[in-house]
Scaffold this active site. Structure first.
Site, PDB file in Angstrom:
ATOM      1  N   ARG A  50       0.890  -1.106  -0.306  1.00 32.22           N
ATOM      2  CA  ARG A  50       0.148   0.135   0.140  1.00 32.22           C
ATOM      3  C   ARG A  50       0.700   1.489   0.429  1.00 32.22           C
ATOM      4  O   ARG A  50       0.311   2.306  -0.486  1.00 32.22           O
ATOM      5  CB  ARG A  50      -0.737   0.343   1.048  1.00 32.22           C
ATOM      6  CG  ARG A  50      -1.885   1.308   1.259  1.00 32.22           C
ATOM      7  CD  ARG A  50      -3.755   0.301   2.040  1.00 32.22           C
ATOM      8  NE  ARG A  50      -2.726  -0.289   3.479  1.00 32.22           N
ATOM      9  CZ  ARG A  50      -2.699   0.282   4.592  1.00 32.22           C
ATOM     10  NH1 ARG A  50      -2.271   1.969   4.435  1.00 32.22           N
ATOM     11  NH2 ARG A  50      -2.574  -0.050   5.396  1.00 32.22           N
ATOM     12  N   ASP A 176      -5.641  21.630  -9.644  1.00 42.53           N
ATOM     13  CA  ASP A 176      -5.773  20.825 -10.954  1.00 42.53           C
ATOM     14  C   ASP A 176      -5.072  20.918 -12.008  1.00 42.53           C
ATOM     15  O   ASP A 176      -5.629  21.480 -13.187  1.00 42.53           O
ATOM     16  CB  ASP A 176      -7.217  20.464 -10.688  1.00 42.53           C
ATOM     17  CG  ASP A 176      -7.833  18.837 -11.070  1.00 42.53           C
ATOM     18  OD1 ASP A 176      -6.911  18.874 -12.460  1.00 42.53           O
ATOM     19  OD2 ASP A 176      -9.065  18.445 -11.203  1.00 42.53           O
TER      20      ASP A 176
HETATM   21  C1  LIG Z   1     -10.396  18.043 -14.135  1.00 49.83           C
HETATM   22  C2  LIG Z   1     -10.815  16.983 -13.754  1.00 49.83           C
HETATM   23  N1  LIG Z   1      -9.689  16.718 -12.280  1.00 49.83           N
HETATM   24  C3  LIG Z   1     -10.501  15.268 -11.826  1.00 49.83           C
HETATM   25  C4  LIG Z   1     -11.668  14.610 -11.881  1.00 49.83           C
HETATM   26  C5  LIG Z   1     -11.261  12.526 -11.463  1.00 49.83           C
HETATM   27  O1  LIG Z   1     -10.729  11.957 -12.417  1.00 49.83           O
HETATM   28  P1  LIG Z   1     -10.978  10.870 -12.186  1.00 49.83           P
HETATM   29  O2  LIG Z   1     -12.020  10.034 -13.067  1.00 49.83           O
HETATM   30  O3  LIG Z   1      -9.226   9.764 -12.346  1.00 49.83           O
HETATM   31  O4  LIG Z   1     -11.206  10.522 -10.442  1.00 49.83           O
HETATM   32  C6  LIG Z   1     -11.397  14.254 -13.672  1.00 49.83           C
HETATM   33  C7  LIG Z   1     -12.332  13.676 -14.686  1.00 49.83           C
HETATM   34  O5  LIG Z   1     -13.133  13.599 -15.637  1.00 49.83           O
HETATM   35  C8  LIG Z   1     -11.514  15.877 -14.037  1.00 49.83           C
HETATM   36  O6  LIG Z   1     -12.047  16.173 -15.872  1.00 49.83           O
END
Ligand SMILES: Cc1ncc(COP(=O)(O)O)c(C=O)c1O
Length: 387
Positions: A50, A176
């Site tokens: 893990r 993000d």
């Molecule tokens: C901008 C963004 N962040 C995070 C995610 C989440 O990713 P995951 O589907 O791998 O959980 C997405 C998924 O579409 C996304 O578009």
């Protein structure tokens, strides 16, 4: 080293005299220590599945090289990369500033889960500058969360301005960075404390696994992220870590093609009578375009097109006629996608007032003539449905 070289070279195995080119999949929960001294030393090395195997370490190393941070840790999905990073810096009584353009599940996490634990969220206009963010900061604001550009509405955020406002209040800036894939934008160099990605999208690139990456700018931030993931019990399968790592080897080539195909599709769509507006960070008309020009080195394959108002049966005819553009929730894979999305359902600080439907396109790696042909047929089906 340039990114294209890092993508080929980072996270490679180091064993001698001979070893596979890529770090192989090592599946394990239990590791055995050959001696008591090794057991005592264990905390610093590979100790338990893990906490990561050499397969995970290879992906982490490659992502750190790409994002340009201190350390990367993995999460089982992009969403958990977002939620674990938020949890790492918040406690009951704290306050979070979240972009109004955030991926909806990140938003739901704040509105439901965080709220239950006494953490309050305020949504801010993704185009806010330093002063606007400073005005929203409270003594208990622990983090500012950005998603640049937003994955539905594509506002490009001023990360240095957000970092300045966050740091003035001793808060962290978390970004993000999924759209830019760590390749077209380097949030940590722009002042972010954490740059995270849904590696599910461009890093993995083949729509066949879910992984999140969290890259920290410094050791203290990295320690908090590590502790949060550890205490949440997060685990990524070695197979998925391997797939993401393998995907990264071709990231630069794929992204160049995604960019080129998106560019061609945008030019083509702009000339269509059915289209009211294209939202793509490389276009002057895109909110935050000047920031994109300053802070990004390119654009990936995801963009939006607002259609002129059209009755639902005609829109359905359009989607049902598509053969190459699939209707799927994700993006970043090799394949083209098109989805009818509804940003008006996920806003509170800003408004989405477009009259016509918003289609989100992902330009895949297919031949551009075939892609245009697919859209041409779909628009023809839409026209027939309108008669
Ligand atoms: C901008 C963004 N962040 C995070 C995610 C989440 O990713 P995951 O589907 O791998 O959980 C997405 C998924 O579409 C996304 O578009």
């Amino acid at each position: 080293m340039k990114d294209t070289t890092k993508l080929a070279a980072a996270g490679r195995p180091h064993q001698r005299p001979a070893h596979p080119v890529n770090t192989p999949v090592e599946r394990a929960s239990t590791y055995l220590f050959p001696s008591y001294d090794d057991y005592l030393e264990g905390a610093k090395a590979i100790t338990y599945g893990r906490l990561g195997t050499p397969t995970h370490r290879a992906l982490e190393e490659a992502v750190t090289a790409l994002e340009g941070g201190f350390e990367t840790r993995l999460a089982p999905s992009g969403l958990q990369a977002c939620t674990a990073a938020i949890l790492a810096f918040t406690a009951a009584g704290d306050h979070v500033l979240m972009t109004d353009s955030a991926y909806d599940p990140t938003r739901k996490f704040c509105d439901n889960f965080l709220k239950r634990f006494g953490v309050e969220t305020t949504y801010y206009d993704p185009l806010a500058g330093e002063e606007e963010i400073a005005a929203l900061m409270r003594p208990n604001t622990k983090l500012v969360f950005a998603e640049s550009p937003g994955s539905l509405t594509f506002e490009v955020q001023d990360l240095p301005a957000l970092a300045a406002a966050a740091h003035a209040g001793a808060a962290k800036l978390i970004v993000d960075n999924t759209w830019a894939a760590g390749y077209f934008c380097k949030p940590i160099a722009l002042g972010a404390d954490v740059s995270l990605q849904a590696a599910t999208k461009y890093l993995a690139g083949h729509s066949d696994c879910l992984v999140g990456t969290i890259t920290s700018a410094d050791e203290q931030t990295a320690h908090k992220i590590f502790k949060a993931l550890l205490q949440l019990g997060s685990n990524v399968s070695a197979d998925d870590a391997y797939l993401a790592q393998r995907g990264m080897r071709t990231l630069s080539t794929r992204l160049d093609r995604h960019q080129q195909n998106a560019d061609e599709l945008v030019k083509w769509l702009r000339k269509r009578d059915e289209v009211a507006r294209i939202i793509h960070p490389a276009l002057k008309s895109c909110p935050g375009h000047a920031v994109w020009k300053r802070d990004f080195t390119g654009a990936s394959g995801l963009f939006g097109a607002v259609l002129k108002p059209v009755p639902l049966p005609a829109l359905k005819a359009f989607f049902n006629a598509l053969k190459l553009f699939g209707m799927g929730f994700s993006w970043g894979g090799f394949e083209s996608l098109c989805l009818h999305v509804h940003p008006e359902k996920h806003r509170s600080a800003t408004e989405w007032n477009e009259e016509g439907p918003l289609l989100r396109f992902h330009a895949g790696l297919e031949d551009i003539g075939d892609l245009k042909g697919d859209l041409e047929r779909a628009f023809a089906a839409m026209a027939r449905a309108l008669k």
